[in-house]
Enzyme design. Structure first.
Site, PDB file in Angstrom:
ATOM      1  N   CYS A  51       0.820  -1.332  -0.037  1.00  0.00           N
ATOM      2  CA  CYS A  51      -0.033  -0.054  -0.064  1.00  0.00           C
ATOM      3  C   CYS A  51       0.815   1.361   0.117  1.00  0.00           C
ATOM      4  O   CYS A  51       0.339   2.365  -0.220  1.00  0.00           O
ATOM      5  CB  CYS A  51      -1.094  -0.136   1.298  1.00  0.00           C
ATOM      6  SG  CYS A  51      -0.158  -0.022   2.666  1.00  0.00           S
ATOM      7  N   GLU A 120       2.662  -7.633   8.509  1.00  0.00           N
ATOM      8  CA  GLU A 120       2.052  -8.091   7.296  1.00  0.00           C
ATOM      9  C   GLU A 120       2.856  -7.987   6.154  1.00  0.00           C
ATOM     10  O   GLU A 120       3.039  -8.683   5.079  1.00  0.00           O
ATOM     11  CB  GLU A 120       0.849  -7.220   6.821  1.00  0.00           C
ATOM     12  CG  GLU A 120      -0.414  -7.594   7.741  1.00  0.00           C
ATOM     13  CD  GLU A 120      -0.243  -6.973   9.372  1.00  0.00           C
ATOM     14  OE1 GLU A 120       0.756  -6.263   9.373  1.00  0.00           O
ATOM     15  OE2 GLU A 120      -1.077  -7.411   9.872  1.00  0.00           O
ATOM     16  N   GLN A 124       3.725 -10.283   2.654  1.00  0.00           N
ATOM     17  CA  GLN A 124       3.703  -9.657   1.192  1.00  0.00           C
ATOM     18  C   GLN A 124       4.961  -9.756   0.545  1.00  0.00           C
ATOM     19  O   GLN A 124       4.903  -9.931  -0.716  1.00  0.00           O
ATOM     20  CB  GLN A 124       3.343  -7.949   1.492  1.00  0.00           C
ATOM     21  CG  GLN A 124       2.002  -7.832   2.048  1.00  0.00           C
ATOM     22  CD  GLN A 124       1.633  -6.403   2.297  1.00  0.00           C
ATOM     23  OE1 GLN A 124       2.741  -5.559   2.860  1.00  0.00           O
ATOM     24  NE2 GLN A 124       0.349  -5.943   2.128  1.00  0.00           N
ATOM     25  N   THR A 196     -12.178   3.820   8.451  1.00  0.00           N
ATOM     26  CA  THR A 196     -12.169   3.224   9.754  1.00  0.00           C
ATOM     27  C   THR A 196     -13.115   2.415  10.322  1.00  0.00           C
ATOM     28  O   THR A 196     -12.804   1.364  10.916  1.00  0.00           O
ATOM     29  CB  THR A 196     -11.973   4.549  10.701  1.00  0.00           C
ATOM     30  OG1 THR A 196     -11.191   5.321  10.210  1.00  0.00           O
ATOM     31  CG2 THR A 196     -12.016   4.141  12.236  1.00  0.00           C
TER      32      THR A 196
END
Length: 408
Positions: A51, A120, A124, A196
């Site tokens: 991201c 994470e 990835q 959120t």
């Protein structure tokens, strides 16, 4: 190690939206990366996309600079304008040799992540590497590197406290709700359907959130979220004032400038209930009116409280960086002899072949007449001697080479 190169585009040197424009569509990834590898004659190649980062990791014997980066951008992203190419090439980070290795270790251990300590990233990186490995874009060199990357990351996550305390608002908010001792049958009112709220509801859904109703100005977004949760109701925000089916918890996060939960609306939602309620309000400014917080029997959790905990946890994670960097340094020192030894092993692969060729030539050409003149018993002994010498000439140089590498 001189061949190892990394070209990196991250939140540190580019705007996040700009980084996102460099993510290669999964459907096009194989063709684009294959073409890139062939075009520039990379020995090995894999690609990382998360991201907040896009990186190209490759082995290449020539120097890499911003001009070379621009060539890669022009080839891989033909839609970019000349201005875009200049922006990315100037703002790219280029790592070579040991700095590239250290960078890969830091990335996999989340030391280079927007949120330090998030595990994470390792998954990835492994996934992207495995994809390129299956396509045949990587080989023995990158296999050794990735083995060390995974080993280092696991040691850091195990031997330091860098990932122990959560720092995301959604994660901490859900922990605060859990601390309230709510049961699985608790009734939730969800106000809003933004990012959120989506993160929080996904977490709650994993913990058997079943009884909830979602209010949002755009009903279609509320419906999408309700479908993901399975069985939730979706209603327009305008219907909040008429809701009378009871609740235990309100979770709210909207972009409203004025309070959503006023005294009048809250009284209606209570519908005569005197039980203690919980309000998790993650909006800035708060969606809950001050008089509601003050005058009613409730436990109020604000985004400010959550952020204070997050900031403290970030500080504690940062204090672990020195230990993580020590583990990285140690793994780099351990890796170099392993890499040198592997190179010797690869180079020595030709030794058995060459020795067999020498033996065959000696038996079949150079000494063929002498051997043919021997009696069967003598020829059998000669064959045993030659086989023994052959084995020793194969094994001894390899053992000696490995010992030399280990002693260096």
């Amino acid at each position: 190690m001189k061949a190892l190169k990394v070209i990196s585009f991250t939140y540190k040197n580019c705007e996040l939206q700009a980084v996102g424009r460099l993510v290669i569509d999964p459907a096009e990834r194989f063709e684009k990366l294959k073409a890139l590898k062939d075009k520039f004659h990379f020995g090995e190649l894999f690609y990382i996309a998360t991201c907040n980062r896009v990186e190209f990791v490759f082995s290449y014997s020539h120097d890499v600079d911003s001009t070379f980066v621009k060539k890669i951008l022009k080839f891989t992203y033909p839609h970019l304008t000349a201005e875009d190419q200049s922006y990315y090439s100037v703002n790219s980070a280029i790592y070579t040799n040991m700095s590239a290795m250290e960078h890969l270790l830091r990335v996999s251990c989340s030391l280079e992540s927007l949120v330090v300590g998030e595990k994470e990233i390792l998954a990835q990186v492994r996934q992207m590497y495995d994809e390129c490995r299956k396509w045949g874009f990587t080989g023995d060199f990158f296999r050794l590197i990735m083995n060390r990357v995974v080993k280092t990351a696991k040691e850091i996550y195990t031997d330091t406290k860098i990932a122990e305390k959560p720092v995301s608002v959604a994660s901490l908010a859900c922990r605060k709700l859990r601390d309230e001792g709510l049961g699985y049958d608790s009734k939730f009112i969800i106000i809003g359907a933004g990012e959120t709220i989506q993160l929080i509801t996904k977490y709650l859904h994993k913990h058997n959130l079943k009884n909830c109703v979602i209010f949002n100005r755009t009903v279609s977004k509320a419906q999408e979220l309700a479908e993901e949760l399975g069985g939730a109701k979706a209603l327009p925000l305008s219907e909040l004032k008429n809701y009378r089916e009871g609740f235990d918890v309100i979770v709210t996060c909207t972009g409203a400038t004025d309070p959503i939960i006023t005294t009048e609306i809250y009284e209606g939602l209570l519908n005569g209930s005197t039980d203690k309620k919980v309000i998790l309000d993650l909006a800035i400014p708060n969606d809950t009116a001050e008089e509601v917080i003050t005058n009613y029997n409730l436990s109020f959790i604000s985004v400010q409280q959550i952020q204070e905990i997050a900031n403290q946890n970030v500080k504690e994670r940062q204090s672990e960086l020195v230990f993580a960097e020590q583990i990285i340094d140690l793994n780099i020192k351990e890796f170099l002899p392993i890499l040198r030894q592997r190179r010797v092993e690869l180079a020595m692969r030709e030794v058995p072949v060459k020795i067999k060729e020498i033996k065959q030539k000696a038996v079949e050409t150079v000494f063929v007449e002498e051997i043919n003149s021997l009696d069967p018993a003598s020829r059998e002994i000669l064959e045993k001697v030659l086989n023994y010498v052959e084995k020793k000439y194969i094994s001894v140089p390899m053992v000696m080479a490995k010992e030399i590498m280990i002693q260096q």
